[in-house]
Scaffold this motif. Structure first.
Motif, mmCIF file in Angstrom:
data_model
loop_
_atom_site.group_PDB
_atom_site.id
_atom_site.type_symbol
_atom_site.label_atom_id
_atom_site.label_comp_id
_atom_site.label_asym_id
_atom_site.label_seq_id
_atom_site.Cartn_x
_atom_site.Cartn_y
_atom_site.Cartn_z
ATOM 1 N N LYS A 35 -11.170 0.856 -18.171
ATOM 2 C CA LYS A 35 -11.684 -0.643 -17.818
ATOM 3 C C LYS A 35 -11.674 -0.847 -16.308
ATOM 4 C CE LYS A 35 -8.769 -2.195 -21.974
ATOM 5 N NZ LYS A 35 -7.858 -3.004 -22.394
ATOM 6 N N GLU A 36 -11.669 0.095 -15.646
ATOM 7 C CA GLU A 36 -11.874 -0.245 -13.993
ATOM 8 C C GLU A 36 -11.042 -1.313 -13.429
ATOM 9 O OE1 GLU A 36 -15.794 -0.862 -13.445
ATOM 10 O OE2 GLU A 36 -16.539 1.145 -14.095
ATOM 11 N N LYS A 37 -9.575 -1.088 -14.075
ATOM 12 C CA LYS A 37 -8.703 -2.502 -13.684
ATOM 13 C C LYS A 37 -7.375 -1.648 -12.787
ATOM 14 C CE LYS A 37 -5.613 -5.756 -15.481
ATOM 15 N NZ LYS A 37 -5.089 -6.223 -16.942
ATOM 16 N N CYS A 38 -7.289 -2.383 -11.796
ATOM 17 C CA CYS A 38 -5.918 -1.841 -10.804
ATOM 18 C C CYS A 38 -4.822 -2.348 -11.533
ATOM 19 C CB CYS A 38 -6.281 -1.925 -9.531
ATOM 20 S SG CYS A 38 -4.942 -1.413 -8.607
ATOM 21 N N LEU A 39 -3.895 -1.809 -12.248
ATOM 22 C CA LEU A 39 -2.744 -2.515 -12.744
ATOM 23 C C LEU A 39 -1.822 -2.841 -11.611
ATOM 24 C CD1 LEU A 39 -2.186 -0.013 -15.705
ATOM 25 C CD2 LEU A 39 -3.426 -2.025 -15.855
ATOM 26 N N CYS A 40 -1.345 -1.970 -10.857
ATOM 27 C CA CYS A 40 -0.477 -2.294 -9.903
ATOM 28 C C CYS A 40 -0.501 -1.271 -8.787
ATOM 29 C CB CYS A 40 0.963 -2.082 -10.478
ATOM 30 S SG CYS A 40 1.309 -0.618 -11.222
ATOM 31 N N SER A 41 0.303 -1.729 -7.566
ATOM 32 C CA SER A 41 0.312 -0.632 -6.474
ATOM 33 C C SER A 41 1.522 -0.975 -5.532
ATOM 34 C CB SER A 41 -0.974 -1.132 -5.246
ATOM 35 O OG SER A 41 -0.392 -2.409 -4.873
ATOM 36 N N TYR A 42 1.854 0.385 -4.939
ATOM 37 C CA TYR A 42 3.207 0.360 -4.218
ATOM 38 C C TYR A 42 2.666 1.046 -2.772
ATOM 39 C CZ TYR A 42 7.926 0.991 -2.955
ATOM 40 O OH TYR A 42 9.121 1.272 -2.178
ATOM 41 N N GLN A 43 3.369 0.431 -1.624
ATOM 42 C CA GLN A 43 2.962 1.005 -0.504
ATOM 43 C C GLN A 43 4.245 2.124 0.156
ATOM 44 O OE1 GLN A 43 1.520 -1.489 2.913
ATOM 45 N NE2 GLN A 43 1.452 -0.080 4.089
ATOM 46 N N ILE A 44 3.873 3.042 0.117
ATOM 47 C CA ILE A 44 5.244 4.111 0.440
ATOM 48 C C ILE A 44 5.595 3.981 2.077
ATOM 49 C CG2 ILE A 44 5.920 6.267 0.782
ATOM 50 C CD1 ILE A 44 4.386 6.869 -1.715
ATOM 51 N N GLY A 45 4.391 3.820 2.924
ATOM 52 C CA GLY A 45 4.748 3.709 4.240
ATOM 53 C C GLY A 45 4.761 5.095 5.191
ATOM 54 N N LYS A 46 5.242 6.047 4.295
ATOM 55 C CA LYS A 46 5.148 7.392 5.103
ATOM 56 C C LYS A 46 4.187 8.021 4.535
ATOM 57 C CE LYS A 46 10.157 7.784 6.365
ATOM 58 N NZ LYS A 46 11.322 8.472 6.325
ATOM 59 N N LYS A 47 4.061 9.461 5.193
ATOM 60 C CA LYS A 47 2.673 10.285 4.933
ATOM 61 C C LYS A 47 3.194 11.269 3.853
ATOM 62 C CE LYS A 47 -0.659 13.124 6.742
ATOM 63 N NZ LYS A 47 -1.495 14.019 7.833
ATOM 64 N N PRO A 101 -2.917 5.310 7.483
ATOM 65 C CA PRO A 101 -1.519 5.019 7.563
ATOM 66 C C PRO A 101 -1.372 3.938 6.388
ATOM 67 C CG PRO A 101 -3.268 3.493 8.995
ATOM 68 C CD PRO A 101 -4.098 4.589 8.239
ATOM 69 N N THR A 102 -2.045 3.655 5.494
ATOM 70 C CA THR A 102 -1.647 2.997 4.387
ATOM 71 C C THR A 102 -0.689 3.514 3.438
ATOM 72 O OG1 THR A 102 -3.681 3.274 3.071
ATOM 73 C CG2 THR A 102 -3.765 1.511 4.621
ATOM 74 N N CYS A 103 -1.039 4.870 2.800
ATOM 75 C CA CYS A 103 -0.034 5.529 2.112
ATOM 76 C C CYS A 103 0.439 4.694 1.171
ATOM 77 C CB CYS A 103 1.083 6.076 2.847
ATOM 78 S SG CYS A 103 0.782 7.214 4.318
ATOM 79 N N THR A 104 -0.634 4.352 0.449
ATOM 80 C CA THR A 104 -0.401 3.250 -0.968
ATOM 81 C C THR A 104 -0.678 4.036 -2.221
ATOM 82 O OG1 THR A 104 -1.249 1.535 0.377
ATOM 83 C CG2 THR A 104 -0.890 0.956 -1.817
ATOM 84 N N VAL A 105 -0.080 3.765 -3.243
ATOM 85 C CA VAL A 105 -0.195 4.319 -4.625
ATOM 86 C C VAL A 105 -0.554 3.308 -5.289
ATOM 87 C CG1 VAL A 105 0.841 5.536 -6.517
ATOM 88 C CG2 VAL A 105 1.738 6.172 -4.219
ATOM 89 N N TYR A 106 -2.083 3.619 -5.971
ATOM 90 C CA TYR A 106 -2.813 2.737 -6.695
ATOM 91 C C TYR A 106 -2.781 3.201 -8.339
ATOM 92 C CZ TYR A 106 -4.444 0.442 -2.599
ATOM 93 O OH TYR A 106 -4.537 -0.307 -1.716
ATOM 94 N N ILE A 107 -2.351 2.506 -9.218
ATOM 95 C CA ILE A 107 -2.329 2.694 -10.582
ATOM 96 C C ILE A 107 -3.692 2.147 -11.276
ATOM 97 C CG2 ILE A 107 -1.317 3.080 -12.744
ATOM 98 C CD1 ILE A 107 0.090 4.486 -10.543
ATOM 99 N N TRP A 108 -4.634 2.757 -11.811
ATOM 100 C CA TRP A 108 -5.919 2.413 -12.287
ATOM 101 C C TRP A 108 -5.927 2.490 -13.793
ATOM 102 C CZ3 TRP A 108 -9.714 -0.371 -9.968
ATOM 103 C CH2 TRP A 108 -9.605 -0.526 -8.437
ATOM 104 N N LYS A 109 -6.255 1.725 -14.642
ATOM 105 C CA LYS A 109 -6.456 1.953 -16.064
ATOM 106 C C LYS A 109 -8.235 2.086 -15.951
ATOM 107 C CE LYS A 109 -5.174 0.197 -20.463
ATOM 108 N NZ LYS A 109 -4.242 -0.722 -21.368
#
Length: 1769
Positions: free
Chosen positions: A148-160, A137-145
């Motif tokens: 460096k194993e670093k999460c730059l940002c994320s955004y929760q879409i909310g829909k499948k 149910p999270t349906c989240t987009v994570y952007i990783w570098k």
């Protein structure tokens, strides 16, 4: 078991669903196979066969190059082919690793949040970012570098959503789509952090109707249709189409050029084109075109578009496609054919449900350039290679194809051979695994290298089980139709090119050709059981691998279990019809017979062990071993029919007594078999080796409770006679939990006699030690969520386990052995060597038999199964002979039957002809010639069945209608507190000519919550009014002493107050508007004399000028709604009174009509009586009731209803018969009333006077007595006539009185109804006024909410702008500071670079003879091979080839180009040359640093400029926002205090010109009433003076007109008198006139009038007396009803108490029964005593009843002998 080691996954076969393959390099792709990644490389052909399909048409082959094992199932894969980097995610695993290929080294590890599962992943175009999309149910987009194993940002879409990808041209842009949604994401970088902005794609297209208007006009002209039906003509040149919107359901997507995204629809009918900056969409491709117009469901559902796509157009297209297709219908793609697609430079390649890929021209989308057939199944996905030279096509049936875009050739890479596998087995002597599938395929796998060795297929056949011979190459296969096949698989193991195989194949080809030629000569194909086959090509192709030895259908049920005897001499086949067939494999391959069992077979095993032979054994011992080996024991486990117990059958078979051919049931060789019952349901079993059981028969059984129980078979003596004796087990020896948590556990004994293998649907495989079952090793083979394990086997050498799961993945497991385990397996190999030597000897014997079969000139044929195929237990040759004989007998029998039928036909026709020639009396009826009564009965039965079906259909329709009726009644009738009613007048209105029709106001029921809310609001308003009145009093006392100035202006204030009261009379409770309405209403009422309804809630209303808040407006709306409801209730009460009044009037009229009918009958006149009744509209529930007169069809009676009616008729006939035997009523009537019930008065009225006989004599002959008699007779007759005349006049008077009474009732009622109608009009007016007020209040609330939303949005917008502005303002100094730092570093590096060049010149300047050449080499930076890149990318189909070329060039720039030795100038020594190269390499490194620093400097400089620009932009936007704030505040102020009030004005008070629809009063002005009244007074005075003058003129002219009138009247009177005189002169005087003149007028009969009046008074008193009596009776009945109701209440209470007592006693009885165990004998005796006592009581009761009946009969007989009227004593 840890002593041996553990099992690890070695390899898998099969493709996982929902995980598409990806390219790792341009020539290597990987695909998921369960929890394994298989890497496949495309290379030129070198070897002949692999697991992957090898088609001769392709010059490439595909081979496994590597694989990567995982712990759990793989859910997503992604790769970056440019650097050979890939990543995958596992099920329920939080870590995602990034690997390098082919080293599989971990480059990075990403850790996700707990509980999140990955749905999709993607690398950016430059490989720096990794996007991870999590599942619902999270349906989240994570952007990783990821480096460096670093999460730059994320955004929760909310829909499948299911898919995510980066823009190939921009690493900051992404797209996520799937399940009908699409989102466009952008990574926005600031100075120190990043965030994601999202733009959702449109859910429906914009209005596309104007775009297609031109096409619709053209089509309407072609089809002679009126385009105005769906087009609106604006002017002569402009046409608008009615709006049409398409709903969008995007699924998969691909990136295009110019910031667009192409997406396919979920239904596969459309391809959309999205603009990522706005989210707007337009249709790019459609499945069907209509003259350039896209078609789909939204169009066909549109009512305007239906006029275009009419039935004629569609039917014409369906009947003949050539008529319309070229003109305006283009089905060029087909529905559901755009599920997947690829974009190239020229085309868009699409694939879908039809299994065809199409090339659609990008410039002209209506053109399909090329089509290529791929598969019969739906294409799930298309994957393009990085070089755009190959397409991977993944189909719905889990097949993978490759299509070469350069050579335009198709190659099937993977045919998922693991799909639909039903069974599996392994050869003991070889490392070959055989699997069979439900598609009729056999697959042979090499378990060492996990490759597919061969495949064999039979079409239209379902294989259910496969078994491999333990000593030979034989293979037994069973099918779902009960067909047994035995093959020789020798060709699978050895080369196809050896001499014996070549000779055999050539021989088979010659046999096939001869068979084909013979069939051609006979002009028919092979016919098997009524079906023709032509399978030679398939057979010949399959024969290269398998040779069939036996093909027989042995049962009509599926073959589920087969088992080879350990020595390979026999085969047991178990079928569901409770038979086990024995097949001989040693002398001749044939079916010997069958054994019987009862129940459902679970498994079977052979009990005899293989005997090892040593060289030192003596000959006598060998003879004893042979005797032992001749006795075989077969154990069969079945589940009994009760489903609760199981039985183990033990068959002892003497192989020497087995028959040589089929002998039905085997009795001689198996005279005895034993049955051992187990009181449990067993799912699997195995025998413990005898070395561990001391030579006893000990078995392990696994039960449904997942426990393994060890049983020892009871010893049965040799004297047992009954072979069907069921033997019970004495109990189990041991019980161990199997460690499986799902039932259906299967057991398998391992060849080393030490282990026991178990598996189940939980997915676990467990290996137990036979000595101690608690000691085991356990590993998870497949997930239970995927269905668990379907089949599991261990190889004969115990080195490998092969499993097939319900996820259709074939897995190979290997030992990870410890040193001790390796040692034990080495010992096992030595033991197997000995046993294999013995098996080879037996196998050679079987092989010799097979070779004899192969040397025959004729071969058995292998053909598909057929449902109509018969059971044959012999060879095919014997079957053919038997079939020929049977066909011959059938033909002879058919010929005999035909001849007999012809004879009977001729005889029948002769009889009919003879009957036609006979006389009519002697003729027979045509029905008597019916021969086939069965056919006649069959037709009648069919007719009855059709009637039953039709009746059922009607009953379903009626039931459906009843359900709808009940639903409508519940929603529209039962939910109303007051239902809708209608009332009509009796007479028609004189003005309208129609009856007055009045309806009441239906009211809906209010639930408790609504009622509580209303009561709460009313109570709060009342409290508020009380508080306001107190505040007014306090304020009045406080401001008593006001200034003198206010006293002086008191008169002026009074005048203004009077004017305000005249226009808007404000009451004390601030209800100005309502009082206005009431005042105006009262003025209207004064003219119409109709009282206007008022509500009790009027006083609660707010003053219109006080409604300045939304809360007050909402309260006002609630009160107005309650006022409307109250007014409706008041009117409904008056309406109900009128309804009741009409019912009373109808009852009175009915009574009067009865009397009028009696009078009319007595007067014997013909006069119509008005029969008044209520209309259907006046009966509210008339529409819910069904009258039997409405049913026109005859009622259908069932057999039971007919039987009941017949019983009722017989009972009625019996009653009438008994009544006729003793009819005491007729007897009493004849004795008391002379047999007549006629009224005495009627007899008196019909008196017949006896006429004297002397009246017939002449007057001369009459005597005095006779004359006297005649006078008396005449006198009586005259008196009787007078009485009759008087009575007639009385009846006529009464008749007129009743008729007048009815007319008065009707007139009065209609007058009352007219008043009610006028009241209804005024009530409607009042309701509409209040509803208009409610609408205006709602408008005000919505306006206020809109303003508040705009104000809040503006404030939020300003806060965000301010925050962003402060952010940019704070970061600008830091950015400038970094810019200065980077600039200094750049200058420093540039200075160093120049220093290197100066050093070179200084160092080499002294070598003048070669300085120039060395300097050129020092500065040389040319890149070799740029032309090859240009040619390569010019021919590429990659639409993003420019960016690819850029990356390639960047990669080449990073390489150091060495200088070849041939470039050394003459005269330059080696030391000098090496020194130059060293300085050149330093220069190149320095130049790279300069370029890198320049990039960084430009990036920081661009960032600083963007920050300054954004800061200015935010500053400007803040200023614009601050300007809007005062405007909105002013708008809010005007909205609060600039109120809109409603006023009710009379007609004549509105002088504004009225428009046709809605009048705009914005320019109207309200004038004070006093001014108008003053002007009206002046006008009236002037009018009065003029009227006085006109009156004088009128009086004068009136006198003249009166004189003229009198003159005319006198003339008319004179003419009238002349006419009357003439009439009197000509009048004839009759006897009646004379009598009237003599007696006088009607006033001369006072006595008769008085009598009639007295009679009327008496009738009235009698009527009142009857009414009083009826009222008393009604009161008495009501009292009886009340007493009965009270008694019922008492009885109900008593029943409830008795029920409680019964329940308690039942519980007590149950407790007694459960806790007390009395002996059966005592219970039976007591039970018999109770039954006997109850029987005697019932007998006594029946005898007493009989006695009472006999007494009553005796009393009746006694009374018959006495008089009918007993004496008073």
């Amino acid at each position: 078991m840890e002593f041996y080691g553990e099992f690890t996954l070695a390899n898998t076969r099969g493709i996982s669903q929902n995980v598409k393959p990806v390219y790792i390099t341009p020539t290597i792709f990987c695909y998921a196979s369960g929890n394994c990644l298989n890497f496949v490389e495309r290379k030129k052909k070198e070897q002949s066969y692999s697991y992957y399909s090898d088609e001769p048409s392709s010059k490439y082959c595909y081979q496994d190059v590597n694989h990567k094992m995982t712990i759990n199932r793989i859910t997503a894969i992604t790769s970056y082919p440019r650097n050979s980097i890939f990543s995958y995610s596992e099920f329920k695993t939080e870590k995602v690793n990034v690997y390098n290929y082919p080293s599989f080294s971990i480059q990075s590890t990403i850790t996700l949040n707990s509980g999140e599962s990955v749905k999709s992943m993607a690398f950016s175009c430059d490989g720096k970012y990794l996007a991870i999309l999590t599942d619902y149910p999270t349906c989240t987009v994570y952007i990783w570098k990821w480096k460096k194993e670093k999460c730059l940002c994320s955004y929760q879409i909310g829909k499948k959503v299911d898919y995510i990808s980066f823009n190939p041209l921009n690493r900051y842009q992404l797209c996520a789509s799937g399940n009908g949604s699409i989102y466009f994401l952008e990574i926005i970088e600031s100075f120190k952090n990043q965030f994601i902005s999202c733009i959702p794609g449109e859910q429906s297209t914009q209005n596309v109707s104007n775009f297609i208007a031109e096409h619709i006009i053209n089509l309407s002209k072609i089809n002679n249709m009126d385009s105005n039906l769906f087009l609106n003509v604006v002017d002569d040149n402009t046409v608008e189409c009615s709006p049409i919107h398409l709903n969008l359901f995007p699924n998969k997507h691909k990136w295009g050029l110019n910031n667009i995204v192409i997406a396919s629809s979920m239904d596969g009918d459309f391809i959309y084109e999205y603009d990522i900056s706005t989210g707007h969409c337009k249709i790019m491709l459609s499945a069907v075109y209509l003259g350039g117009v896209l078609l789909n469901k939204e169009y066909t559902d549109n009512k305007y578009f239906l006029n275009l796509i009419n039935e004629e157009l569609i039917s014409g297209y369906n009947n003949d496609n050539t008529i319309l297709k070229n003109h305006y219908v283009e089905d060029y793609i087909g529905i559901h054919n755009t599920f997947s697609f690829i974009i190239t430079t020229k085309d868009i390649i699409i694939g879908g449900e039809d299994g065809v890929i199409k090339w659609v021209d990008l410039e002209n989308l209506s053109t399909v350039n090329r089509q290529e057939y791929i598969s019969d199944c739906k294409i799930e996905d298309l994957i393009i290679s990085p070089n755009y030279d190959e397409i991977l096509v993944y189909t719905n049936n889990k097949k993978l194809y490759s299509y070469d875009l350069l050579e335009n050739k198709k190659t099937m890479i993977i045919d998922d051979y693991s799909q639909n596998i039903t069974s599996m087995d392994c050869y003991d002597l070889d490392k070959i695994v055989v699997t069979c599938s439900s598609t009729g395929s056999l697959y042979f796998w090499n378990s060492d290298n996990y490759s597919l060795m061969s495949k064999y297929n039979i079409n239209n056949t379902i294989f259910t089980d496969v078994k491999c011979s333990p000593v030979s190459n034989l293979l037994a296969v069973g099918s779902n139709n009960g067909v047994l096949r035995i093959y020789d698989a020798e060709n699978i193991k050895y080369s196809l090119d050896n001499e014996s195989n070549v000779q055999l194949i050539n021989k088979y080809k010659d046999f096939r050709k001869s068979l084909a030629i013979s069939n051609i000569n006979e002009s028919k194909e092979i016919n098997i059981d009524g079906k023709e086959y032509n399978q030679y090509e398939d057979i010949s192709e399959n024969f290269k691998e398998l040779f069939i030895l036996l093909r027989n259908k042995i049962s009509n049920y599926p073959i589920k279990h087969m088992l080879f005897e350990p020595n390979g001499r026999f085969l047991c086949v178990g079928v569901q019809e409770e038979k086990i067939y024995i097949i001989n494999l040693i002398s001749k391959i044939s079916i010997l017979g069958h054994l019987k069992y009862n129940g459902c077979i679970v498994d079977m095993i052979w009990g005899c062990d293989l005997v090892l032979e040593d060289e030192d054994d003596e000959e006598d011992e060998e003879d004893e071993d042979e005797e032992i080996n001749n006795i075989k024991t077969l154990y069969v486990l079945v589940i009994n029919s009760d489903g609760k117990t199981s039985t183990l059958y033990k068959y002892i078979i003497d192989t020497t007594l087995l028959p040589n051919s089929y002998a039905d049931e085997i009795i001689d060789a198996c005279p005895n078999h034993y049955l051992y019952r187990i009181n449990d349901v067993v799912t699997g079993f195995s025998q413990i080796p005898k070395q561990y059981s001391e030579g006893k028969e000990v078995f392990n059984f696994v039960c449904v409770d997942k426990s393994i129980k060890t049983y020892m078979l009871p010893i049965v003596g040799p004297n047992t006679e009954d072979i069907q004796t069921v033997i019970e087990f004495n109990g189990y020896l041991n019980e161990v939990k199997s460690n499986h948590y799902k039932s259906g556990v299967k057991l398998q004994a391992i060849n080393n006699n030490e282990w026991l293998l178990s598996y189940s649907l939980d997915g676990y495989v467990i290996i137990h030690m036979n000595m101690d079952l608690n000691e085991n090793i356990k590993f998870l083979a497949t997930l239970s969520s995927d269905g668990g394990i379907k089949k599991c086997i261990m190889r004969n050498d115990c080195k490998e386990i092969i499993t097939i799961g319900n996820d259709n993945i074939l897995r190979f497991w290997e030992w990870k052995l410890t040193p001790n385990g390796k040692k034990r397996l080495t010992e096992l190999e030595n033991e197997l060597e000995k046993s294999n030597n013995i098996k080879l000897k037996i196998g050679n014997d079987i092989k010799s038999i097979i070779n004899i079969e192969k040397k025959n000139d004729k071969f058995q044929l292998d053909y598909p199964d057929n449902d109509e195929e018969q059971i044959y237990l012999y060879s095919q040759q014997e079957q053919k002979i038997e079939k020929d004989i049977l066909e011959k007998d059938i033909n002879e029998f058919q010929e005999n039957i035909k001849s007999k039928i012809e004879e009977l036909k001729l005889k029948y026709l002769e009889l009919i002809e003879k009957n036609d020639n006979l006389k009519d009396i002697e003729k027979l009826e045509p029905l008597e010639f019916t021969i086939d009564y069965e056919e006649k009965n069959r037709l009648n039965n069919e007719l009855e069945e059709e009637l039953k079906e039709f009746r059922k259909k009607l009953e379903k329709e009626i039931l459906k209608t009843q359900i709808i009726k009940e639903r409508i009644k519940t929603e529209c009738w039962d939910s109303m507190s007051v239902v809708g009613k209608t009332i009509k007048s009796f007479k028609e209105n004189k003005l309208t000519g129609k009856k007055i029709n009045i309806t009441n106001y239906p009211l809906r029921k209010k639930d408790d919550k609504e009622q509580r809310t209303i009561n709460k609001i009313i109570q709060l308003r009342k409290n508020q009014l009380r508080i306001e009145s107190l505040i007014d009093k306090i304020n009045a006392d406080k401001f008593k002493d006001i200034d003198v100035i206010m006293n002086e202006n008191e008169e002026t204030n009074k005048e203004t107050l009077n004017t305000n009261n005249a226009s808007n009379n404000k009451p004390s409770n601030n209800n100005n508007n309502n009082n206005n309405n009431n005042n105006n209403g009262s003025e209207i009422n004064s003219t119409t004399n109709i009282t206007k309804l008022k509500s009790k809630y009027d006083s609660l209303l707010f003053n219109p000028f006080d409604l300045v808040t939304n809360e007050r407006k909402r309260i006002q709306i609630f009160i107005l709604e309650e006022i409307i409801t109250d007014i409706k209730k008041q009117f409904n009460e008056k309406f109900d009174e009128q309804v009741k009044s009409k019912n009373d009037i109808l009852s009175k009229i009915e009574e009067k009509n009865e009397r009028i009918q009696t009078i009319i009958d007595e007067l014997q006149i013909k006069e119509e009586i008005s029969q008044l009744s209520l209309d259907d509209d006046e009966i509210p529930d008339s529409c819910l009731k069904l009258d039997e007169s409405e049913i026109k069809a005859e009622k259908y009676l069932t057999e039971e209803e007919k039987r009941k009616l017949e019983e009722k008729r017989l009972i009625e006939e019996q009653r009438l018969k008994e009544r006729l035997e003793d009819n005491w009523q007729e007897r009493a009537l004849s004795e008391m009333m002379n047999g007549s019930l006629a009224d005495k008065n009627e007899k008196e009225n019909q008196i017949e006077f006896i006429k004297p006989e002397c009246m017939n004599k002449p007057k001369e002959e009459l005597t005095e007595d006779e004359i006297k008699q005649i006078k008396e007779y005449e006198k009586k007759v005259e008196a009787y006539i007078e009485e009759q005349e008087k009575y007639r006049k009385v009846l006529e008077t009464e008749l007129r009185k009743h008729q007048g009474f009815i007319a008065d009732l009707l007139t009065n009622y209609d007058d009352e109804l007219d008043k009610l109608f006028k009241l209804k009009l005024t009530t409607d007016q009042l309701i509409y006024q209040n509803e208009l007020k409610i609408i205006k209040l709602y408008q005000g609330i919505l306006f206020w909410e809109k303003i508040e939303y705009q104000n809040a949005a503006l404030k939020q917008y300003m806060e965000e702008l301010t925050r962003e502005k402060m952010k940019y303002s704070s970061e600008i100094p830091e950015v400038k500071k970094d810019h200065e730092k980077y600039k200094e570093d750049y200058d420093l590096i540039v200075h160093k670079d120049k220093e290197i060049e100066k050093a070179f010149k200084k160092e080499f300047h002294q070598y003048e003879h070669c300085f120039e050449l060395l300097y050129k080499i020092f500065k040389k930076r040319e890149k070799n091979g740029t032309e090859t890149y240009d040619e390569k990318f010019k021919s590429s189909l990659n639409p993003f080839k420019e960016i690819e070329l850029k990356y390639e060039l960047n990669d080449d720039k990073n390489t150091n180009y060495d200088v070849i030795n041939e470039e050394i100038p003459e005269g330059c020594d080696t030391e000098l040359w090496n020194k130059m190269l060293e300085m050149r390499s330093k220069k190149i490194e320095s130049e790279k640093e300069v370029q890198l620093m320049l990039k960084r400097l430009n990036k920081v400089q661009l960032l600083a400029q963007n920050y300054i620009k954004e800061n200015e932009n935010y500053k400007m936007r803040c200023e614009n926002g601050n300007k809007r704030i005062p405007e909105i505040e002013e708008y809010i102020f005007q909205g609060i205090y600039n109120l809109e009030c409603l006023f009710q004005l009379k007609q004549g008070q509105v002088e504004y010109p009225q428009s046709l629809v809605v009048t705009d009063y914005s320019d109207a002005v309200m004038i004070n009433r006093k001014i108008i009244e003053q002007l009206n007074e002046v006008i009236l005075n002037l009018g009065h003076s003029k009227i006085e003058a006109l009156k004088e003129m009128k009086e004068y002219r009136k006198g003249i007109s009166a004189l003229e009138w009198e003159n005319k009247v006198l003339d008319f009177q004179a003419d009238d008198l002349i006419l009357k005189t003439k009439h009197i002169q000509l009048l004839r005087v009759t006897k009646h006139i004379q009598e009237y003149i003599r007696v006088g007028g009607e006033d001369k009969f006072p006595a008769e009038m008085q009598a009639l009046e007295r009679r009327g008074e008496y009738s009235e008193k009698a009527f009142l007396h009857k009414v009083e009596n009826q009222k008393k009776i009604i009161d008495k009945i009501n009292n009886d009803i009340q007493t009965k109701l009270k008694e019922n209440v008492k009885l109900d209470k008593k029943i409830r108490s008795l029920e409680e007592a019964v329940i308690e006693r039942k519980k007590i009885n149950d407790i007694k029964v459960s806790h007390h165990n009395y002996s059966d004998q005592c219970n039976d005796a007591k039970y018999q005593e109770i039954i006997e006592r109850r029987r005697l009581i019932d007998l006594a009761r029946l005898q007493a009843k009989d006695i009472s009946l006999l007494r009553s009969e005796v009393e009746k007989l006694r009374l018959k002998t006495f008089p009918a009227f007993p004496s008073s004593t």
